[in-house]
Every structure is written in C-alpha cells, then in structure tokens.
Scaffold this active site. Structure first.
Site, PDB file in Angstrom:
ATOM      1  N   CYS A   1       0.856  -1.111   0.073  1.00 26.17           N
ATOM      2  CA  CYS A   1       0.069   0.022   0.028  1.00 26.17           C
ATOM      3  C   CYS A   1       0.866   1.034  -0.038  1.00 26.17           C
ATOM      4  O   CYS A   1       2.083   1.097   0.165  1.00 26.17           O
ATOM      5  CB  CYS A   1      -0.911  -0.023   1.333  1.00 26.17           C
ATOM      6  SG  CYS A   1      -1.790  -1.426   1.667  1.00 26.17           S
TER       7      CYS A   1
ATOM      8  N   LYS B   1       2.355  -2.302  -8.075  1.00 26.77           N
ATOM      9  CA  LYS B   1       3.568  -2.163  -8.591  1.00 26.77           C
ATOM     10  C   LYS B   1       4.868  -2.877  -8.049  1.00 26.77           C
ATOM     11  O   LYS B   1       5.799  -3.381  -8.536  1.00 26.77           O
ATOM     12  CB  LYS B   1       4.040  -0.546  -8.768  1.00 26.77           C
ATOM     13  CG  LYS B   1       5.557  -0.379  -9.438  1.00 26.77           C
ATOM     14  CD  LYS B   1       5.473  -0.694 -10.683  1.00 26.77           C
ATOM     15  CE  LYS B   1       6.836  -0.324 -11.474  1.00 26.77           C
ATOM     16  NZ  LYS B   1       7.065  -0.722 -12.546  1.00 26.77           N
TER      17      LYS B   1
ATOM     18  N   ASN C   1       1.089  -0.478   5.956  1.00 30.45           N
ATOM     19  CA  ASN C   1       1.486  -1.266   4.700  1.00 30.45           C
ATOM     20  C   ASN C   1       2.266  -2.368   5.093  1.00 30.45           C
ATOM     21  O   ASN C   1       3.277  -2.319   5.892  1.00 30.45           O
ATOM     22  CB  ASN C   1       2.355  -0.375   3.803  1.00 30.45           C
ATOM     23  CG  ASN C   1       2.801  -1.094   2.660  1.00 30.45           C
ATOM     24  OD1 ASN C   1       2.426  -2.213   2.120  1.00 30.45           O
ATOM     25  ND2 ASN C   1       4.245  -0.836   2.380  1.00 30.45           N
ATOM     26  N   GLY C   2       1.806  -3.579   4.842  1.00 25.80           N
ATOM     27  CA  GLY C   2       2.496  -4.849   5.205  1.00 25.80           C
ATOM     28  C   GLY C   2       1.656  -5.817   5.495  1.00 25.80           C
ATOM     29  O   GLY C   2       0.273  -5.809   5.351  1.00 25.80           O
TER      30      GLY C   2
ATOM     31  N   TRP D   1      -3.556  -1.866  -1.348  1.00 20.99           N
ATOM     32  CA  TRP D   1      -3.715  -3.086  -2.235  1.00 20.99           C
ATOM     33  C   TRP D   1      -4.207  -3.947  -1.265  1.00 20.99           C
ATOM     34  O   TRP D   1      -3.437  -4.517  -0.307  1.00 20.99           O
ATOM     35  CB  TRP D   1      -2.337  -3.276  -2.796  1.00 20.99           C
ATOM     36  CG  TRP D   1      -2.401  -4.445  -3.807  1.00 20.99           C
ATOM     37  CD1 TRP D   1      -2.999  -4.525  -5.116  1.00 20.99           C
ATOM     38  CD2 TRP D   1      -1.787  -5.835  -3.702  1.00 20.99           C
ATOM     39  NE1 TRP D   1      -2.606  -5.573  -5.745  1.00 20.99           N
ATOM     40  CE2 TRP D   1      -1.938  -6.596  -4.647  1.00 20.99           C
ATOM     41  CE3 TRP D   1      -1.259  -6.273  -2.627  1.00 20.99           C
ATOM     42  CZ2 TRP D   1      -1.639  -7.787  -4.906  1.00 20.99           C
ATOM     43  CZ3 TRP D   1      -1.030  -7.694  -2.498  1.00 20.99           C
ATOM     44  CH2 TRP D   1      -0.920  -8.295  -4.058  1.00 20.99           C
TER      45      TRP D   1
ATOM     46  N   GLU E   1      -0.563  -9.058 -18.924  1.00 18.28           N
ATOM     47  CA  GLU E   1      -0.740  -8.048 -17.946  1.00 18.28           C
ATOM     48  C   GLU E   1      -1.438  -6.632 -18.280  1.00 18.28           C
ATOM     49  O   GLU E   1      -2.286  -6.323 -17.553  1.00 18.28           O
ATOM     50  CB  GLU E   1       0.508  -7.724 -16.997  1.00 18.28           C
ATOM     51  CG  GLU E   1       1.576  -7.329 -17.563  1.00 18.28           C
ATOM     52  CD  GLU E   1       2.763  -7.075 -16.615  1.00 18.28           C
ATOM     53  OE1 GLU E   1       2.599  -7.176 -15.480  1.00 18.28           O
ATOM     54  OE2 GLU E   1       3.915  -7.121 -17.373  1.00 18.28           O
TER      55      GLU E   1
ATOM     56  N   LYS F   1       4.020  -9.043 -20.790  1.00 16.76           N
ATOM     57  CA  LYS F   1       3.411  -7.669 -21.027  1.00 16.76           C
ATOM     58  C   LYS F   1       2.026  -7.835 -21.756  1.00 16.76           C
ATOM     59  O   LYS F   1       1.223  -7.108 -21.252  1.00 16.76           O
ATOM     60  CB  LYS F   1       4.524  -7.114 -22.112  1.00 16.76           C
ATOM     61  CG  LYS F   1       5.516  -6.543 -21.568  1.00 16.76           C
ATOM     62  CD  LYS F   1       5.785  -5.172 -20.497  1.00 16.76           C
ATOM     63  CE  LYS F   1       5.642  -6.001 -19.086  1.00 16.76           C
ATOM     64  NZ  LYS F   1       6.858  -6.236 -18.393  1.00 16.76           N
TER      65      LYS F   1
ATOM     66  N   ARG G   1       1.216   1.675  -5.881  1.00 13.63           N
ATOM     67  CA  ARG G   1       1.557   0.789  -4.910  1.00 13.63           C
ATOM     68  C   ARG G   1       0.112   0.210  -4.531  1.00 13.63           C
ATOM     69  O   ARG G   1       0.462  -0.923  -3.928  1.00 13.63           O
ATOM     70  CB  ARG G   1       1.992   1.440  -3.703  1.00 13.63           C
ATOM     71  CG  ARG G   1       3.491   2.166  -3.870  1.00 13.63           C
ATOM     72  CD  ARG G   1       3.741   2.689  -2.617  1.00 13.63           C
ATOM     73  NE  ARG G   1       4.215   1.617  -1.644  1.00 13.63           N
ATOM     74  CZ  ARG G   1       5.446   1.156  -1.483  1.00 13.63           C
ATOM     75  NH1 ARG G   1       6.456   1.499  -2.322  1.00 13.63           N
ATOM     76  NH2 ARG G   1       5.512   0.245  -0.310  1.00 13.63           N
TER      77      ARG G   1
ATOM     78  N   HIS H   1       5.973 -29.970 -29.275  1.00 16.11           N
ATOM     79  CA  HIS H   1       5.708 -30.940 -28.342  1.00 16.11           C
ATOM     80  C   HIS H   1       4.414 -30.776 -27.597  1.00 16.11           C
ATOM     81  O   HIS H   1       4.268 -31.165 -26.476  1.00 16.11           O
ATOM     82  CB  HIS H   1       7.052 -31.218 -27.254  1.00 16.11           C
ATOM     83  CG  HIS H   1       8.210 -31.457 -27.958  1.00 16.11           C
ATOM     84  ND1 HIS H   1       8.332 -32.712 -28.290  1.00 16.11           N
ATOM     85  CD2 HIS H   1       9.330 -30.729 -28.472  1.00 16.11           C
ATOM     86  CE1 HIS H   1       9.650 -32.821 -29.051  1.00 16.11           C
ATOM     87  NE2 HIS H   1      10.132 -31.620 -29.124  1.00 16.11           N
TER      88      HIS H   1
ATOM     89  N   GLU I   1       8.863 -12.490 -21.776  1.00 14.57           N
ATOM     90  CA  GLU I   1       8.510 -11.085 -21.242  1.00 14.57           C
ATOM     91  C   GLU I   1       7.529 -10.600 -22.207  1.00 14.57           C
ATOM     92  O   GLU I   1       6.600  -9.786 -21.810  1.00 14.57           O
ATOM     93  CB  GLU I   1       9.803 -10.208 -21.291  1.00 14.57           C
ATOM     94  CG  GLU I   1       9.731  -8.869 -21.024  1.00 14.57           C
ATOM     95  CD  GLU I   1       9.217  -8.575 -19.712  1.00 14.57           C
ATOM     96  OE1 GLU I   1       8.942  -9.580 -18.940  1.00 14.57           O
ATOM     97  OE2 GLU I   1       8.833  -7.556 -19.535  1.00 14.57           O
TER      98      GLU I   1
HETATM   99  C1  F6R Z   1       5.781  -7.217 -14.604  1.00 16.34           C
HETATM  100  C2  F6R Z   1       6.041  -6.596 -13.465  1.00 16.34           C
HETATM  101  C3  F6R Z   1       6.524  -7.574 -12.312  1.00 16.34           C
HETATM  102  C4  F6R Z   1       7.892  -7.352 -11.655  1.00 16.34           C
HETATM  103  C5  F6R Z   1       7.860  -8.290 -10.382  1.00 16.34           C
HETATM  104  C6  F6R Z   1       9.085  -8.025  -9.416  1.00 16.34           C
HETATM  105  O1  F6R Z   1       5.586  -6.219 -15.568  1.00 16.34           O
HETATM  106  O2  F6R Z   1       6.449  -5.393 -13.324  1.00 16.34           O
HETATM  107  O3  F6R Z   1       6.777  -8.986 -12.683  1.00 16.34           O
HETATM  108  O4  F6R Z   1       8.724  -7.475 -12.544  1.00 16.34           O
HETATM  109  O5  F6R Z   1       6.857  -7.998  -9.607  1.00 16.34           O
HETATM  110  O6  F6R Z   1       9.293  -6.665  -9.123  1.00 16.34           O
HETATM  111  P1  F6R Z   1      10.554  -6.060  -8.696  1.00 16.34           P
HETATM  112  O7  F6R Z   1      11.587  -6.030 -10.026  1.00 16.34           O
HETATM  113  O8  F6R Z   1      10.178  -4.631  -8.262  1.00 16.34           O
HETATM  114  O9  F6R Z   1      11.167  -7.054  -7.556  1.00 16.34           O
END
Ligand code: F6R
Length: 609
Positions: free
Chosen positions: A2, A604, A98-99, A74, A489, A486, A27, A505, A482
């Site tokens: 959060c 994030k 937060n936590g 969150w 998500e 992208k 966040r 396979h 990746e």
């Molecule tokens: C995807 C994304 C997440 C982060 C993951 C790790 O676009 O952003 O998969 O890469 O949550 O986050 P960090 O790099 O902050 O440890």
C-alpha cells in the site's frame, strides 16, 4: 503493498495528502482514505477504488486540518471495501499500515475477548486497537505505539495519530519502506520519495526496527525501544517532472520511450571512454570477499526473473561460470544448496519484493555473498545486499515494467563483462564487440522505436485474439516470455512464451487461424531452424508476426506482419527485440481499452508473499 503518507505542519493537510497519494497509487489502488484531527476528534474519509473516488468524497464533504494521514490500499487481508479501507480508527487512535501482521488472528481474539469492537476484516485494525488499549493505561502515543509494536509479528510501515495529541505523528518500519521528509515548520511521512518531492528533497530513510516521532518543528528517529538514532538526512536530486507523464497518453508509453536515456544512465561512468573497459567499483569489495566464484544463482520475480534468464546466458557466455535462475517465491522453500563459493545475484526494480528479499536473507544466512541489481536507491533489497549495481532508470510509475527490464539487462551485460574480464575467461574480441554494442545501444533503441506505425497496424490485427503464442530460441527465449507477460498483464489476452523448438511438443495443438504467433527471429545461427518451426505454424493457419533484423523472401512470404529492429551483437539482441514487444502489448491494450498504467489485480511493488 500500500502507499502511506503523513503530514504535520501549518498548511491544509488534505491537499498534501491527496497529492502524495496520487504519486503512490502505483503501490495499490483498491481503496483510499485520509484522516485528520478536527476539533479534537478524529475524522475519516474513505472510498473504494481509485483516488478519484476519494477526491469526490472529499469534494462533497471536505476534511480540513493541518495534521493528517492518508493511505492507498492493495488488499491482502479483507476484500477491497470501504470498511476495510484505511485509516483504521479505535477510540482516540487512527492508523495506516502497509504490510502484513502475521499474528493478527490471535491478537484480534485477545482484543475481542477484552471488549474491543472490530469493524473491518483487516489485519491492520488490530494495531489501532492495541495502541488505543495501551493509551488507556497511561503514557503517550509514542510509548503506546512502542508497546503495541512489541506484540506484532510481521511486516509493517505504520503511521499513527491520536486525537489526544494533535500535531504529532508516529511512524515505524519493519520490512516495508518508510521515508521521512524534512520541511521548514512541517514534516512528512511516505512510503516512497515521489510523494514528497513537491514539498521537500531532504529525507531520512528509516531502517528496519526504527521509528520516528514527528511534530511540525521536530523529527526524532529512534529504535522501537526509544533509543535515539542519529540519522543524517539525504538530499534527493530527482526531478519531479520525471514522475509526470511528459506529454504521453500513458506512463507506460512514456517509459518505453525513455529507454534510450535510461540505458545511458545505467552505463554512465561505467565504460571507460579511452580503454572501453567496464568500471564497476561496486563489485570490488564483494569480489575481494569471494575466493573463487564457482557458481552464480540468480533470483528474482516476474519481469525481473526474465532479466535473470537472459543474465544466465550472459554470465555463462562472458565469464564461463555455471549459472542457475530461480524464482524468489520458490528459492527459499527448496533448502537451496548455496554457500560462500556461490554468488547470488538478485534482480528487483523496486527493491521491495518480499519473495526476493526473503531469498536474499536465506542466501546470506547460508554464507553466500549477494549482489543486487536494483532501481530504487536505498530500497530494502539494496540495503540488505553486499553490493548493489543500481540501474538508475528513474521512477517507473506504470505497473508493467519496461525501462526497468532493459536497464536490468544492461546491468547484466556490465556485470558479465566485468566478471569475464576479472576471470580472464572472456574472449577479448567478444568483449570489444559487446562494449561497442553497449555504447551504441541507446541509438539502436531509438531506431527500434521508429517501427511504431507498423506495430499499431499489427496490434489492430492482434487485439481480437484470445490466445497468442510467443516463440524464440536461446538468449532470446526469455524475451518471448517477457513479451507474453506484457501482453497478458496489460491487455488481459492469454499469451504464452515457448522455445520455438518446443512448439511441436504440445502447443502446436493450439494453433489455428485465430491464434497469432509472434516470433523473435534475429539473423543468428538458429535463424533457419526457427524458420522451419514457422512453416509448421503457417501450414496450420496461424498468423505470423515476425520481429527480426533480417527478413528473407521466405519469412516475408509466410508472415502476416514483419517488424524490423536494427542489428547488433548477438548477445545484445534481447534488448532490441524487447522494444517492439513492449509497444505491441501497449497498442493491443489501447485497442482493447484496458487500464494500461494500472491493470486490474496488479500492483507495482509486491511487498507481501
Ligand atoms: C511485470 C512486473 C512484475 C515485476 C515483479 C518484480 O511487468 O512489473 O512482474 O517485475 O513483480 O518486481 P521487482 O522488480 O520490483 O522486484
């Protein structure tokens, strides 16, 4: 996970809190709320959903005061609802958090047995009740918070206010970030620096086990037992404009376009202009402490894990050290074989990802040295590691990671080159080729960004799809993963990355005229083999989108769309192939009308397990 903010001073707190929360919405954005002390009583406004909903509540029913706390949530314990939104009040006390409080069930039972009325499903509310109960026994908000903290197990960044002591805030940190902002006749608390930059650049990052007592005119930092800590403020030099959208429709697009600059920032001062040598003084104390690196273990989550998969190729190719890659969430539960001869490299944009942080603790506990690749300076992972290579990508606001990823790859090139040079195993010709390619990389990314028109056309074709396959081989296979992540998500289309040779396979069964197949096809030693795999796709009606630095007649004939990128050293192709995949996901998402910067269910920085 959060965002918390707090303000104590002379100004109208509401505006400062809401503007701070806007900078922290990345966040989490399930609900938001603020609290102030008005005429000696706590007053709270909360709303489910994004901050605009809270703003509407405040417009209809303003909250005026000069001390307050605010929160953007969150959900972890308790679904997103107004009742579960922070701040949480008990008697004269109000708390944001937060936590995760791991022992909250036991604490709640004890509180209820003692007569407390719990209004929410959250773990947080027990904190306010514990502090309120302590206050009733005597003492002040500081000692009451200390007594409550002594009963908490888990992670917390909290900010506490009491109606009995207006003009005072208490904040405390254990495993989740708290930064205290120092002003003139006013002081601030936040989860992250961007929330403070409009007001102050002088900050103190609290360490785990620290708390701060703030009034308008003073800030005292201490441990949880009240022992003073002398913490020197740091001056933050970030430009607040970097936290704005800068003319782009979304932060994501802005951040994609920032990549030439962010890679310049990652490599700045790290390649000697005359000799072309890599300069990474950060590694020196670390390498001095390891007799010989026999193994490298890379640990990360999500996109950062994909960077780690490319990192394995780089380290094995440049330094010839056996390297394995694991997820943060898996690593510590498999009793990993790791010790003083192993170098652990953790990768994390935020530096706060709980699973990655726990992996660092596990590895250090077993005697391994830890090198972190982080973006956020002074983040928890950066502070726990033995050495840090910062990516210097600047704040990444959009939830989906873009510039953080390509700068993580860049950091891996630098580290791989350095380890290779130090071990004497790096072929000088390969070294020279890669350093030259690194220097050219920002310009080449600029070139790759020019394919936007072709990508927009391709995105229109892909937008109605329900499933998309991404194929590649070797060092580019992680980029297929990746690209698929992208797309998933931000557009909510199901997508999977596969090694091209594995398609036959199993996944080949999925292919028909409704399934676009995005293939990464650089002109390397496996070009011909991948082309053969594509013919299998074509003969089943799959629509081929080829991303390549070389399109021969055959590829042109079978592809629905060809997106070209410039050519560079084979080792650095993953960076260039990433760019069209980011843009493709972005434009598909725009076409489908999703919330690009804040996709559903995501946040994030994932500071919970
Ligand atoms: C995807 C994304 C997440 C982060 C993951 C790790 O676009 O952003 O998969 O890469 O949550 O986050 P960090 O790099 O902050 O440890």
């Amino acid at each position: 996970m959060c965002g918390i903010v707090g303000y104590v001073g002379e100004r109208e707190a509401g505006k400062i809190l809401v503007s701070g929360l806007r900078k922290l919405e990345y966040r989490g954005y399930d609900s938001a709320g603020i609290a102030m002390i008005v005429d000696g009583a706590i007053d709270v406004r909360r709303a489910v959903g994004k901050l605009d909903n809270l703003q509407a509540v405040l417009d209809a029913d303003p909250l005026l005061g000069t001390t307050g706390i605010g929160h953007t949530r969150w959900a972890t314990h308790g679904r997103p609802s107004e009742q579960n939104a922070h701040p949480h009040r008990a008697g004269d006390v109000v708390v944001i958090h937060n936590g995760i409080i791991e022992n909250y069930v036991a604490l709640r039972e004890a509180l209820v047995a003692a007569g407390a009325e719990i209004a929410s499903e959250t773990d947080t509310e027990v904190i306010s009740h514990l502090i309120d109960a302590e206050l009733r026994k005597g003492g002040d908000i500081l000692t009451a918070t200390q007594a409550a903290i002594a009963r908490l197990d888990g992670s917390f960044a909290i900010c506490v206010m009491s109606a009995k002591e207006p003009g005072r805030l208490i904040t405390a940190k254990n495993s989740t970030p708290v930064v205290v902002g120092l002003g003139e006749g006013e002081n601030f608390v936040a989860s992250d620096v961007p929330a403070l930059l409009d007001y102050t650049r002088d900050v103190v990052f609290l360490e785990d086990g620290e708390m701060a007592d703030l009034t308008a005119g003073s800030v005292e930092v201490m441990d949880f037992h009240g022992n003073r800590r002398d913490r020197k403020p740091r001056r933050i030099t970030w430009d607040p404009v970097t936290a704005q959208k800068g003319g782009y429709k979304h932060f994501l697009l802005k951040e994609i376009h920032e990549q030439p600059q962010s890679i310049i920032d990652t490599t700045r001062g790290r390649i000697a202009p005359e000799t072309g040598e890599v300069l990474l003084p950060e590694l020196e104390p670390l390498l001095a402490g390891i007799k010989q690196i026999e193994r490298v273990v890379i640990v990360a989550c999500g996109t950062a894990w994909h960077a780690g998969l490319v990192g394995k190729f780089i380290i094995e190719r440049f330094a010839r050290i056996p390297t394995e890659v694991d997820y943060g969430s898996e690593f510590r539960y498999r009793d990993p074989l790791i010790g003083p001869e192993t170098l652990m490299i953790v990768v994390s944009q935020s530096g706060e990802t709980a699973d990655t942080l726990a992996a660092v603790e596990e590895a250090r506990g077993k005697g391994a040295k830890v090198l972190a690749i982080c973006n956020v300076v002074e983040s928890s992972i950066a502070r726990k590691a033995d050495a840090v290579v910062y990516t210097h990508a600047g704040p990444e606001i959009s939830v989906a990671s873009t510039k953080a990823f390509t700068t993580q790859l860049t950091a891996f090139y630098l580290i791989g080159l350095e380890l290779g040079a130090k071990s004497g195993r790096l072929d000088p010709a390969l070294e020279a080729e890669c350093i030259d390619a690194l220097v050219q990389l920002p310009n080449l990314i600029g070139e790759a960004l020019k394919s936007e028109e072709q990508i927009i056309r391709t995105a229109r074709m892909m937008a109605p799809a329900q499933d998309v396959l991404y194929l590649a081989r070797g060092i580019n296979y992680p980029i297929a993963l990746e690209g698929a992540l992208k797309l998933k998500e931000i557009s909510y289309i199901h997508a999977e990355g596969y090694p091209a040779g594995e398609m036959k396979h199993g996944p080949i069964a999925l292919i028909d005229e409704n399934v676009p197949v995005v293939v990464l096809l650089p002109n390397d030693e496996v070009y011909g083999k991948t082309l053969s795999n594509l013919k299998e796709v074509e003969s089943r009606g799959g629509k081929i989108v080829a991303i390549t630095d070389y399109a021969d007649a055959e590829l042109t004939k079978i592809s629905e769309s060809i997106i070209t990128v410039p050519r560079t050293s084979t080792s650095l192709m993953p960076v260039l192939l990433t760019i069209p995949l980011q843009l493709l996901a972005y434009y598909v998402a725009v076409e489908r009308g999703t919330d690009v910067d804040q996709p559903r269910n995501l946040a994030k920085s994932v500071t919970v397990e």
